[in-house]
Design a protein around this motif. Structure first.
Motif, PDB file in Angstrom:
ATOM      1  N   ARG A 161      25.583  33.546  40.021  1.00 43.19           N
ATOM      2  CA  ARG A 161      24.821  34.235  38.978  1.00 43.19           C
ATOM      3  C   ARG A 161      24.556  33.268  37.824  1.00 43.19           C
ATOM      4  O   ARG A 161      25.124  32.182  37.754  1.00 43.19           O
ATOM      5  N   SER A 162      23.738  33.681  36.888  1.00 44.81           N
ATOM      6  CA  SER A 162      23.451  32.860  35.716  1.00 44.81           C
ATOM      7  C   SER A 162      24.390  33.262  34.582  1.00 44.81           C
ATOM      8  O   SER A 162      24.930  34.376  34.584  1.00 44.81           O
ATOM      9  N   PRO A 163      24.584  32.385  33.583  1.00 44.80           N
ATOM     10  CA  PRO A 163      25.478  32.725  32.463  1.00 44.80           C
ATOM     11  C   PRO A 163      25.057  33.985  31.715  1.00 44.80           C
ATOM     12  O   PRO A 163      25.898  34.698  31.173  1.00 44.80           O
ATOM     13  N   ARG A 164      23.770  34.288  31.681  1.00 43.84           N
ATOM     14  CA  ARG A 164      23.279  35.479  30.964  1.00 43.84           C
ATOM     15  C   ARG A 164      23.668  36.773  31.667  1.00 43.84           C
ATOM     16  O   ARG A 164      23.637  37.843  31.052  1.00 43.84           O
ATOM     17  N   GLU A 165      24.024  36.684  32.964  1.00 39.53           N
ATOM     18  CA  GLU A 165      24.369  37.874  33.731  1.00 39.53           C
ATOM     19  C   GLU A 165      25.871  38.171  33.707  1.00 39.53           C
ATOM     20  O   GLU A 165      26.316  39.163  34.282  1.00 39.53           O
ATOM     21  N   ILE A 166      26.639  37.329  33.026  1.00 41.51           N
ATOM     22  CA  ILE A 166      28.090  37.517  32.949  1.00 41.51           C
ATOM     23  C   ILE A 166      28.408  38.531  31.862  1.00 41.51           C
ATOM     24  O   ILE A 166      27.736  38.601  30.823  1.00 41.51           O
ATOM     25  N   ASP A 167      29.451  39.346  32.088  1.00 40.32           N
ATOM     26  CA  ASP A 167      29.841  40.365  31.109  1.00 40.32           C
ATOM     27  C   ASP A 167      30.284  39.739  29.797  1.00 40.32           C
ATOM     28  O   ASP A 167      29.947  40.241  28.722  1.00 40.32           O
ATOM     29  N   ASP A 168      31.056  38.643  29.861  1.00 38.40           N
ATOM     30  CA  ASP A 168      31.484  37.965  28.642  1.00 38.40           C
ATOM     31  C   ASP A 168      30.322  37.178  28.038  1.00 38.40           C
ATOM     32  O   ASP A 168      29.365  36.819  28.728  1.00 38.40           O
ATOM     33  N   LEU A 169      30.433  36.908  26.739  1.00 39.87           N
ATOM     34  CA  LEU A 169      29.412  36.121  26.052  1.00 39.87           C
ATOM     35  C   LEU A 169      29.690  34.641  26.314  1.00 39.87           C
ATOM     36  O   LEU A 169      30.610  34.051  25.749  1.00 39.87           O
ATOM     37  N   VAL A 170      28.886  34.019  27.191  1.00 36.78           N
ATOM     38  CA  VAL A 170      29.080  32.629  27.584  1.00 36.78           C
ATOM     39  C   VAL A 170      28.431  31.713  26.553  1.00 36.78           C
ATOM     40  O   VAL A 170      27.257  31.881  26.212  1.00 36.78           O
ATOM     41  N   THR A 180      33.606  26.023  41.038  1.00 39.10           N
ATOM     42  CA  THR A 180      34.320  24.915  40.404  1.00 39.10           C
ATOM     43  C   THR A 180      34.017  24.808  38.911  1.00 39.10           C
ATOM     44  O   THR A 180      34.632  23.988  38.218  1.00 39.10           O
ATOM     45  N   ASP A 181      33.090  25.616  38.403  1.00 42.20           N
ATOM     46  CA  ASP A 181      32.747  25.573  36.978  1.00 42.20           C
ATOM     47  C   ASP A 181      33.817  26.299  36.156  1.00 42.20           C
ATOM     48  O   ASP A 181      34.589  27.118  36.671  1.00 42.20           O
ATOM     49  N   ARG A 182      33.804  26.001  34.866  1.00 46.97           N
ATOM     50  CA  ARG A 182      34.630  26.723  33.901  1.00 46.97           C
ATOM     51  C   ARG A 182      33.718  27.218  32.793  1.00 46.97           C
ATOM     52  O   ARG A 182      32.779  26.528  32.393  1.00 46.97           O
ATOM     53  N   LEU A 183      34.008  28.429  32.307  1.00 42.97           N
ATOM     54  CA  LEU A 183      33.178  29.051  31.287  1.00 42.97           C
ATOM     55  C   LEU A 183      33.896  29.044  29.948  1.00 42.97           C
ATOM     56  O   LEU A 183      35.090  29.344  29.866  1.00 42.97           O
ATOM     57  N   ILE A 184      33.163  28.691  28.900  1.00 44.20           N
ATOM     58  CA  ILE A 184      33.660  28.834  27.533  1.00 44.20           C
ATOM     59  C   ILE A 184      32.988  30.074  26.973  1.00 44.20           C
ATOM     60  O   ILE A 184      31.761  30.117  26.800  1.00 44.20           O
ATOM     61  N   THR A 185      33.787  31.096  26.708  1.00 39.36           N
ATOM     62  CA  THR A 185      33.244  32.394  26.335  1.00 39.36           C
ATOM     63  C   THR A 185      33.861  32.894  25.037  1.00 39.36           C
ATOM     64  O   THR A 185      34.923  32.440  24.610  1.00 39.36           O
ATOM     65  N   ILE A 186      33.197  33.858  24.433  1.00 41.33           N
ATOM     66  CA  ILE A 186      33.720  34.556  23.256  1.00 41.33           C
ATOM     67  C   ILE A 186      34.132  35.955  23.700  1.00 41.33           C
ATOM     68  O   ILE A 186      33.321  36.707  24.250  1.00 41.33           O
ATOM     69  N   VAL A 187      35.402  36.291  23.477  1.00 44.47           N
ATOM     70  CA  VAL A 187      35.923  37.589  23.900  1.00 44.47           C
ATOM     71  C   VAL A 187      36.632  38.250  22.735  1.00 44.47           C
ATOM     72  O   VAL A 187      37.001  37.602  21.753  1.00 44.47           O
ATOM     73  N   ARG A 188      36.830  39.533  22.842  1.00 39.48           N
ATOM     74  CA  ARG A 188      37.588  40.281  21.851  1.00 39.48           C
ATOM     75  C   ARG A 188      39.071  40.081  22.114  1.00 39.48           C
ATOM     76  O   ARG A 188      39.547  40.291  23.219  1.00 39.48           O
ATOM     77  N   ALA A 189      39.806  39.625  21.098  1.00 41.19           N
ATOM     78  CA  ALA A 189      41.241  39.379  21.253  1.00 41.19           C
ATOM     79  C   ALA A 189      41.971  40.705  21.405  1.00 41.19           C
ATOM     80  O   ALA A 189      41.751  41.645  20.649  1.00 41.19           O
ATOM     81  N   THR A 190      42.867  40.773  22.396  1.00 40.59           N
ATOM     82  CA  THR A 190      43.679  41.957  22.643  1.00 40.59           C
ATOM     83  C   THR A 190      45.118  41.523  22.888  1.00 40.59           C
ATOM     84  O   THR A 190      45.387  40.368  23.204  1.00 40.59           O
ATOM     85  N   PRO A 191      46.091  42.455  22.773  1.00 36.93           N
ATOM     86  CA  PRO A 191      47.482  42.098  23.052  1.00 36.93           C
ATOM     87  C   PRO A 191      47.690  41.587  24.464  1.00 36.93           C
ATOM     88  O   PRO A 191      48.647  40.874  24.739  1.00 36.93           O
ATOM     89  N   ALA A 192      46.772  41.924  25.393  1.00 39.41           N
ATOM     90  CA  ALA A 192      46.931  41.492  26.780  1.00 39.41           C
ATOM     91  C   ALA A 192      46.398  40.096  27.016  1.00 39.41           C
ATOM     92  O   ALA A 192      46.588  39.524  28.079  1.00 39.41           O
ATOM     93  N   THR A 193      45.698  39.530  26.043  1.00 35.23           N
ATOM     94  CA  THR A 193      45.148  38.195  26.221  1.00 35.23           C
ATOM     95  C   THR A 193      46.271  37.177  26.283  1.00 35.23           C
ATOM     96  O   THR A 193      47.150  37.162  25.461  1.00 35.23           O
TER      97      THR A 193
END
Length: 365
Positions: free
Chosen positions: A308-317, A340-353
């Protein structure tokens, strides 16, 4: 390579290293006066119990002075017996008194002596116990994080890394100041007192077996020397360093640092951004503070996301790491995503992170 003041720092570090080279975190220890008070109270309790036992069976004892044993005589007998003085003027004569001395008074005498000499024994065994702890610590320390400098930058770096899952037992602080290392051990980190530009000091921190090294010294030239020494001892570790002046960043990278943060210019850019847009400045500050609000994390691509493309990912890539390249989310070459790629994303911090050693920040499902 010699720098002004370097020899003085080294001499000062050597003075500290004479008695304490590596300091491990300890549990809180009671004040000496409180410890002595407890020991005296226990000794007095043993004495009182012995007096009561002797007086309860005073008919079974004989006093050479007047044949009878009263309360004062019982206290006297208990005192000289527990202290192993044993004048022999008061002796047990009945079978019950002698049996009591064998089964009760003698163990109480041993307990009384243990309480009195406990402090001395503790001092004698402290060095052996400390050497054993240090040997065990060295044998179990693997893939840890070495932090050079425990000032504002070093503390913040450790807090950020530990907030994402790193245990305090896996952090070793190196600093030439005894007071600084005492502060680090008080917070639960192991500490090494010494000049980190010297290889023997870094070896005490087991830098040759470390997974990552954070250099947060006060001077840029010191950071360069530490990076050179650390890279010579460990070719595989990830080295991240902070410098004050941006012009020194290339020199640090040539010295072996994988990433260099320019603290002065970064703070200046954040100040400028906050002036132009206070809201944008707040968002950037939020991203910097790990574990609250929004977090900037790096994670692997999942099987469901591959193709898929980065725009189709649930997280903000924000970016895609492919090999040794960091590509923007809008780069045409990043689609489709690979396993084999790695994503740098912005996520909402939670206690489970949480963060695992292989993934950097990775949200836990």
């Amino acid at each position: 390579m010699k720098l002004p003041g370097h020899d003085a720092i080294a001499r000062q570090a050597d003075e500290h290293l004479v008695t304490h080279r590596v300091k491990l975190p300890r549990k809180a220890v009671e004040r000496p006066i409180r410890q002595v008070g407890k020991r005296l109270a226990m000794a007095l309790l043993v004495l009182v119990v012995t007096v009561v036992i002797v007086y309860a069976d005073h008919d079974g004892y004989h006093d050479n002075a007047d044949s009878s044993v009263d309360l004062l005589d019982a206290a006297y007998y208990a005192t000289v017996t527990l202290s192993t003085t044993g004048y022999g003027d008061i002796t047990p004569v009945s079978d019950s008194a002698r049996l009591t001395n064998i089964l009760v008074i003698t163990p109480l005498r041993v307990l009384f002596l243990i309480i009195l000499v406990g402090t001395t024994l503790e001092v004698l065994t402290e060095r052996t116990r400390e050497d054993w702890r240090l040997s065990r610590w060295r044998s179990t320390l693997r893939d840890h994080t070495v932090v050079v400098g425990f000032g504002t930058k070093g503390r913040s770096a450790i807090q950020t890394v530990c907030a994402t899952g790193l245990k305090k037992q896996q952090v070793v602080v190196v600093d030439p100041s005894t007071k600084v290392i005492d502060a680090a051990t008080a917070e639960g980190y192991a500490g090494v007192i010494g000049d980190a530009t010297r290889s023997e000091v870094l070896k005490r921190a087991e830098v040759q077996r470390a997974r990552q090294i954070i250099i947060a010294t006060q001077r840029d030239d010191t950071a360069v020397l530490v990076a050179l020494t650390a890279r010579q001892l460990n070719r595989q570790a990830k080295i991240v360093a902070a410098v004050r002046e941006e012009e020194n960043a290339p020199l640090l990278k040539q010295s072996g640092a994988d990433a260099v943060i320019t603290s002065a210019s970064a703070a200046g850019r954040l100040l400028g951004l906050s002036v132009l847009s206070p809201a944008a400045g707040m968002v950037m500050e939020d991203l910097i503070q790990q574990g609250s609000g929004l977090d900037l994390v790096e994670r692997p691509v999942t099987k469901a996301e591959a193709g898929r493309s980065p725009r189709e990912i649930d997280d903000l890539v924000v970016s895609v790491v492919r090999g040794h390249r960091v590509l923007g989310y809008d780069d045409p070459s990043v689609a489709p995503l690979r396993l084999t790629d790695r994503l740098i994303t912005i996520v909402r911090a939670t206690p489970a992170t949480r963060v695992t050693p292989d993934t950097r920040p990775l949200p836990q499902d």
